[in-house]
Design a protein around this motif. Structure first.
Motif, PDB file in Angstrom:
ATOM      1  N   ASP A  23       0.826  -1.210   0.000  1.00 30.10           N
ATOM      2  CA  ASP A  23       0.000   0.000   0.000  1.00 30.10           C
ATOM      3  C   ASP A  23       0.859   1.259   0.000  1.00 30.10           C
ATOM      4  N   ASP A  27       3.597   0.538  -5.912  1.00 29.16           N
ATOM      5  CA  ASP A  27       3.161   0.999  -7.229  1.00 29.16           C
ATOM      6  C   ASP A  27       4.328   0.962  -8.211  1.00 29.16           C
ATOM      7  N   LYS A  28       4.103   1.416  -9.403  1.00 26.22           N
ATOM      8  CA  LYS A  28       5.086   1.369 -10.488  1.00 26.22           C
ATOM      9  C   LYS A  28       6.300   2.267 -10.241  1.00 26.22           C
ATOM     10  N   TRP A  29       6.175   3.316  -9.425  1.00 24.20           N
ATOM     11  CA  TRP A  29       7.218   4.329  -9.348  1.00 24.20           C
ATOM     12  C   TRP A  29       7.958   4.437  -8.011  1.00 24.20           C
ATOM     13  N   THR A  30       7.330   4.148  -6.905  1.00 21.77           N
ATOM     14  CA  THR A  30       7.890   4.490  -5.595  1.00 21.77           C
ATOM     15  C   THR A  30       9.252   3.856  -5.333  1.00 21.77           C
ATOM     16  N   ILE A  58       3.451  12.704 -10.740  1.00 23.20           N
ATOM     17  CA  ILE A  58       3.591  11.448 -10.007  1.00 23.20           C
ATOM     18  C   ILE A  58       4.812  11.517  -9.089  1.00 23.20           C
ATOM     19  N   ARG A  62       4.732  10.930  -5.097  1.00 26.69           N
ATOM     20  CA  ARG A  62       5.489   9.846  -4.468  1.00 26.69           C
ATOM     21  C   ARG A  62       6.447  10.394  -3.412  1.00 26.69           C
TER      22      ARG A  62
END
Length: 125
Positions: A23, A27-30, A58, A62
């Protein structure tokens, strides 16, 4: 959003540590932002220079989330105009072994991949 407190944290999906961790960083970027922090990047413009080209909106979200969960600390390094640098906290540095395990897995199972991060034990504070 106030800083997260472990004792009062309400879990988004469940109390499962995998689900709860995802959670925050799933995700794709963190984790790419965290990877860049281990590689020595500290400023917004340095993060934007990464090969994955994270969109600015984004990236901002993040970095804000990482600060809210005390994975990074945001400190001003310039005052006119105000500009910030981001540094890993002890909590953030604890993600080093996670990243290194992902690097090892990727290099073993994904031909053509090559590590782009500094191992946690060598990362700058």
């Amino acid at each position: 959003m106030a800083k997260q407190n472990q004792s009062s944290e309400k879990f988004k999906r469940s109390s499962c540590p995998v689900a709860s961790t995802l959670d925050i960083i799933g995700d794709k970027w963190t984790l790419l932002v965290v990877r860049d922090l281990f590689a020595g990047k500290r400023t917004y413009s340095e993060f934007q220079g990464s090969p994955e080209k994270i969109p600015t909106n984004i990236l901002a979200e993040r970095l804000k989330r990482l600060a809210e969960y005390e994975i990074v600390v945001k400190k001003p390094y310039q005052h006119h105009p105000v500009r910030y640098e981001y540094l890993l906290t002890a909590k953030g540095k604890d993600l080093g072994p996670v990243l290194m395990t992902m690097v090892q897995w990727g290099e073993k199972h994904l031909p053509g991949t090559k590590a782009q991060i500094i191992p946690a034990k060598e990362a700058k504070p």
